[in-house]
Design an enzyme around this catalytic site. Structure first.
Site, short mmCIF file in Angstrom:
data_model
loop_
_atom_site.label_atom_id
_atom_site.label_comp_id
_atom_site.label_asym_id
_atom_site.label_seq_id
_atom_site.Cartn_x
_atom_site.Cartn_y
_atom_site.Cartn_z
N CYS A 271 9.61 7.47 -7.88
CA CYS A 271 8.71 8.43 -8.56
C CYS A 271 9.41 9.30 -9.59
O CYS A 271 9.09 9.24 -10.77
CB CYS A 271 8.05 9.33 -7.52
SG CYS A 271 6.92 8.45 -6.46
N1 NAD Z 1 7.29 4.88 -2.95
C1 NAD Z 1 6.86 6.11 -2.97
O1 NAD Z 1 7.42 6.96 -2.26
C2 NAD Z 1 5.68 6.54 -3.83
C3 NAD Z 1 5.19 7.84 -3.66
C4 NAD Z 1 4.08 8.24 -4.41
C5 NAD Z 1 3.50 7.38 -5.33
N2 NAD Z 1 4.01 6.12 -5.51
C6 NAD Z 1 3.30 5.25 -6.45
O2 NAD Z 1 2.56 4.29 -5.72
C7 NAD Z 1 2.52 3.06 -6.45
C8 NAD Z 1 3.04 1.94 -5.58
O3 NAD Z 1 4.39 2.22 -5.26
P1 NAD Z 1 5.14 1.57 -4.04
O4 NAD Z 1 6.37 2.39 -3.82
O5 NAD Z 1 4.23 1.35 -2.90
O6 NAD Z 1 5.56 0.14 -4.67
P2 NAD Z 1 6.07 -1.15 -3.88
O7 NAD Z 1 6.80 -1.96 -4.90
O8 NAD Z 1 6.75 -0.78 -2.61
O9 NAD Z 1 4.73 -1.91 -3.47
C9 NAD Z 1 3.86 -2.48 -4.37
C10 NAD Z 1 3.31 -3.76 -3.76
O10 NAD Z 1 2.31 -4.26 -4.63
C11 NAD Z 1 2.42 -5.66 -4.67
N3 NAD Z 1 1.77 -6.12 -5.88
C12 NAD Z 1 2.21 -6.09 -7.15
N4 NAD Z 1 1.27 -6.55 -7.98
C13 NAD Z 1 0.21 -6.87 -7.23
C14 NAD Z 1 -1.06 -7.40 -7.51
N5 NAD Z 1 -1.44 -7.68 -8.77
N6 NAD Z 1 -1.89 -7.62 -6.49
C15 NAD Z 1 -1.51 -7.34 -5.23
N7 NAD Z 1 -0.33 -6.83 -4.89
C16 NAD Z 1 0.52 -6.61 -5.89
C17 NAD Z 1 3.89 -5.94 -4.57
O11 NAD Z 1 4.14 -7.24 -4.08
C18 NAD Z 1 4.34 -4.86 -3.58
O12 NAD Z 1 4.29 -5.31 -2.25
C19 NAD Z 1 3.32 3.30 -7.72
O13 NAD Z 1 2.44 3.70 -8.73
C20 NAD Z 1 4.21 4.46 -7.35
O14 NAD Z 1 4.61 5.21 -8.48
C21 NAD Z 1 5.08 5.68 -4.76
#
Ligand code: NAD
Length: 440
Positions: A271
């Site tokens: 983030c």
């Molecule tokens: N990790 C954190 O602590 C956190 C905190 C707040 C917000 N976010 C936000 O949340 C969002 C997701 O982050 P994350 O950390 O969970 O990412 P991540 O990479 O851990 O997970 C994303 C998942 O989405 C899947 N994916 C990608 N494209 C896809 C599609 N078209 N259809 C289905 N699945 C698909 C990937 O295979 C992966 O498993 C981002 O916008 C991030 O900025 C993350």
């Protein structure tokens, strides 16, 4: 829409969560644990298979939670997007990375919205959770979903609700962290708020999706700017022979108007190093300059080089050049006690040390082997967590303050530590031999 509200109220709404990563997996679990029937969608068949076996692939999310949710029959994972049609609410948790020129990459959101549009039906609620710039939900996502021929707010509802996951945190959980919700119209806000209220302790409705998108960015920019401030003060105070850590401890006794932030080797995680630039990019379109964001980015990005400079100074005092010296970096994870190495500054530190001619190694019990990433490929395995292994290096850099590094015995034969986390100050060395410590 009456049917949707009724299903949400009596928890018979089917909840679909697209993206089963750090955000989507715990979110799916919280809804399943609250009694909703949840389908987790992901392109990654390995993740889907692991969930189906009742396993967790994220260390701080206990496999017993996944196993219990799957065994309850209320949580299934699939790669089969045709099942989106059976969902009443669809939550989007896909990545929002930066492109090579620090520009937002909303392509995952767009392709997911297209996947939904193909199956969209009357009465569905779509909620974007991925962090993005204001306007993504009510312009880009809305336009793609309306390609289905259905009208937003009349035939389907749309909202944004930011995620506030803090991996490894114990005092707050996905369930107890207040959830901000902003719809593209009041009915969308009401439906999304009702859905989250069915699974979470506190929901905070706001007037629009744009306010909800912006609140997430404010939270991350606030951290980025304040971390940059203490990182800069670390350098300034350092040149004056003043320990910034002691300064922060003193300042923090003020019972009002101060909140401590701590310096470190640079920003990490999914983030804080990335999200602020989503706003900086969007601001330019509106003729504004996001100067604080750019400045904070510049200061924080310089930190790995600063740490390497401290390694060079420390070795110099021992009469050694960086070239040919053996340097061990403790921690690949971007923060303590978690197995998340995304955007971790440790990689940059290791690569700068290698470029300077050092023989590099790392130790991280969460990463027995260094993963090949988009930007880095170290080709290394973790050295053992033992005094013998540590003692073979000319310098040890504390980049991540894992609890397991807080053992005084580990440093028995270590001469020099560059400590970016003030970890060694908290270790009770007693009569044990203490290495020379340079704060990094
Ligand atoms: N990790 C954190 O602590 C956190 C905190 C707040 C917000 N976010 C936000 O949340 C969002 C997701 O982050 P994350 O950390 O969970 O990412 P991540 O990479 O851990 O997970 C994303 C998942 O989405 C899947 N994916 C990608 N494209 C896809 C599609 N078209 N259809 C289905 N699945 C698909 C990937 O295979 C992966 O498993 C981002 O916008 C991030 O900025 C993350």
């Amino acid at each position: 829409m009456k049917e949707l509200f009724q299903k949400i109220k009596d928890r018979t709404a089917n909840v679909g969560v697209i993206g089963q990563g750090y955000v989507g997996l715990p979110l799916a679990l919280v809804f399943a644990e609250a009694g909703f029937s949840v389908t987790g969608f992901d392109l990654d068949a390995k993740k889907v298979a692991a969930i189906s076996r009742g396993e967790s692939f994220i260390k701080h999310i206990g496999p017993e939670r996944v196993a219990a949710a799957v065994a309850s029959g209320r949580y299934q994972a699939t790669t089969e997007f045709s099942r989106l049609r059976a969902c009443d609410a669809i939550l989007i948790c896909v990545p929002t990375p930066l492109g090579p020129h620090r520009e937002p990459d909303n392509s995952y959101i767009h392709s997911t919205a297209r996947d939904i549009a193909k199956r969209l039906r009357y009465g569905q609620l779509v909620i974007l959770e991925s962090t993005t710039y204001p306007g993504t939900t009510d312009t880009e996502v809305r336009a793609i979903l309306e390609e289905s021929g259905l009208a937003c707010t009349k035939e389907f509802l749309l909202a944004f609700s930011p995620e506030r996951e803090d991996p490894g945190r114990r005092d707050f959980t996905t369930k107890s962290i207040p959830k901000i919700v902003g719809g593209v119209d009041p009915t969308s806000t009401e439906a999304a708020a009702a859905l989250y209220a069915g699974a979470m302790d506190r929901v905070v409705p706001v007037s629009s999706a744009r306010v909800a998108e912006s609140s997430k960015l404010l939270e991350n920019i606030f951290r980025s700017v304040n971390i940059a401030l203490v990182n800069e003060l670390k350098v300034i105070f350092g040149t004056m022979g003043i320990d910034v850590w002691e300064v922060i401890e003193a300042a923090k006794t003020k019972p009002f108007g101060f909140m401590p932030f701590y310096p470190g080797p640079g920003l990490g995680g999914h983030c804080i190093p990335l999200d602020p630039f989503y706003l900086a990019w969007k601001a330019a379109e509106h003729g504004s300059w996001a100067r604080f964001i750019e400045l904070a980015g510049e200061v924080n990005t310089r930190m790995p080089a600063h740490v390497v400079g401290k390694v060079v100074e420390g070795l110099n005092d021992d009469g050694k050049p960086l070239k040919g010296s053996r340097v061990l970096v403790l921690g690949l994870a971007y923060k303590a006690n978690i197995d998340d190495d995304r955007e971790s500054p440790s990689y940059e530190i290791l690569e700068l040390l290698r470029e300077g001619g050092a023989e590099i190694a790392y130790c991280d019990p969460f990463f027995p082997v260094a993963r090949k990433g988009r930007k880095h490929d170290l080709g290394l395995e973790s050295v053992p967590l033992t005094p013998e292994a540590f003692g073979r290096f000319d310098a040890v850099v504390v980049s991540t303050a894992h609890d397991r590094f807080a053992d005084p015995g580990l440093y028995r034969d270590v001469r020099l530590v560059i400590d970016t986390r003030n970890l060694l100050a908290s270790i009770p060395f007693g009569s044990a031999k203490r290495p020379r410590v340079v704060k990094g």
